[in-house]
Structure formats: structure tokens, C-alpha cells
Design a protein around this motif. Sequence first.
Motif, mmCIF file in Angstrom:
data_model
loop_
_atom_site.group_PDB
_atom_site.id
_atom_site.type_symbol
_atom_site.label_atom_id
_atom_site.label_comp_id
_atom_site.label_asym_id
_atom_site.label_seq_id
_atom_site.Cartn_x
_atom_site.Cartn_y
_atom_site.Cartn_z
ATOM 1 N N CYS A 1 -27.539 15.511 16.944
ATOM 2 C CA CYS A 1 -28.787 15.451 17.702
ATOM 3 C C CYS A 1 -29.962 15.878 16.836
ATOM 4 C CB CYS A 1 -28.692 16.364 18.924
ATOM 5 S SG CYS A 1 -30.188 16.373 19.945
ATOM 6 N N SER B 1 -34.113 16.818 17.268
ATOM 7 C CA SER B 1 -35.245 17.116 18.140
ATOM 8 C C SER B 1 -36.490 16.568 17.452
ATOM 9 C CB SER B 1 -35.360 18.629 18.324
ATOM 10 O OG SER B 1 -36.481 18.946 19.112
ATOM 11 N N GLN C 1 -36.904 15.373 22.910
ATOM 12 C CA GLN C 1 -38.161 16.106 22.775
ATOM 13 C C GLN C 1 -37.970 17.352 23.628
ATOM 14 O OE1 GLN C 1 -41.810 13.870 23.511
ATOM 15 N NE2 GLN C 1 -42.775 15.716 24.334
ATOM 16 N N ALA C 2 -37.877 18.512 23.015
ATOM 17 C CA ALA C 2 -37.476 19.748 23.696
ATOM 18 C C ALA C 2 -38.260 20.018 24.974
ATOM 19 C CB ALA C 2 -37.583 20.934 22.739
#
Length: 177
Positions: A121, A123, A168-169
Motif C-alpha cells: 500500500c 499513501s 489518501q489518509a
Amino acid sequence: MNFKGEQHPGVKMPTGDTLGFRLNHTMLRVKDPELALAFYTRVFGMSVLRRLDFEELGFSLYFLARLEEEEQVPEEKGERTVWTFSQKGLLELTHNWGTEDQADFAYHDGNAEPQGFGHICFSVPNLDAAEAWFDANDVEFIKRADQGKMKDVVFVKDTDGYWIEVVQADRLAALGD
């Protein structure tokens, strides 16, 4: 640091014996390092920190990271090797020599049956811009942010078919329970 982690059945409190332990890297086997390196350096902006060749065993390791501007990476190979193995969150691409010349050769991506490994993953600061970037670079999508039951999560494939989650956190605050 007050937060000690969520507690669930099976979770054990770490002891002092594990002080200083950290996850350094995740390894993916790649068929053709030239294709894989082009993908991860161009599409995800990663840099190769170190290549290690093992001639007697017939393979090479490539350690990649998304470096920050202010990071000071040692130039000398030995020092850079030590520095590389002390970092967090690196990607190691392993190339077993000769696989690039085998037309029908492919690694299991972990998502086909039988399932195993799932994905890595990244970010990103702007998921919409990332999707546009992937489109501009002909990256294969598994799922876009507006598709499926889990919104605001993108999945793409790398050159070996491995899945890459892209998030996108600040769009994930309400995710899960």
C-alpha cells in the motif's frame, strides 16, 4: 508515546526484548527487473537505495524507497547498505536471473486462488490526482476510488501483477468500526 496498540484476542504486550525491532522491508519477486524498476521509479517516484547481487546464487536484490528531500543517504556502498537495513517501509524487488527470458514465466500474485499474499500500500496526498497520474501512465486498475463497496481506496497492478492499494489518509477516518 501513550498509545500501546488496540487490544484484541491474541494480542500480547511487547516485552523489552523487542525494543528497537522494526519492519524494514517487504519483498516481491519480479520477472524482469528493468520493467519493475521503471514502474516503481516512474509511477510511484521511488529511488533504488541499493542493489545487491549474489552471483553464486543467481539473483539480485533491489531496495527501493520514496525518499524525502531532506533525507541524507550515505554515498559509500557499505554505509548505504547499513543505512538501508535500518530504514522503515522499504520495498525489496528480488530478481532470479533468467526469468526475464522465459516467455511463460509468472509469479503468483497472491490474489488468484489459492489466495495468500494480498498487496502492498502507498499513501498519497491526493487520491484523485494519483488516479489521473495512473491513467496518464497506462497503469492497470483493479478498482478505482468510486467503485465497489469500499470507497476512497484504489487498487492497481504492477508489471508482475501484484496488487497495490493506494489511499489518501484523510479520506479514511470513518473506515471500519
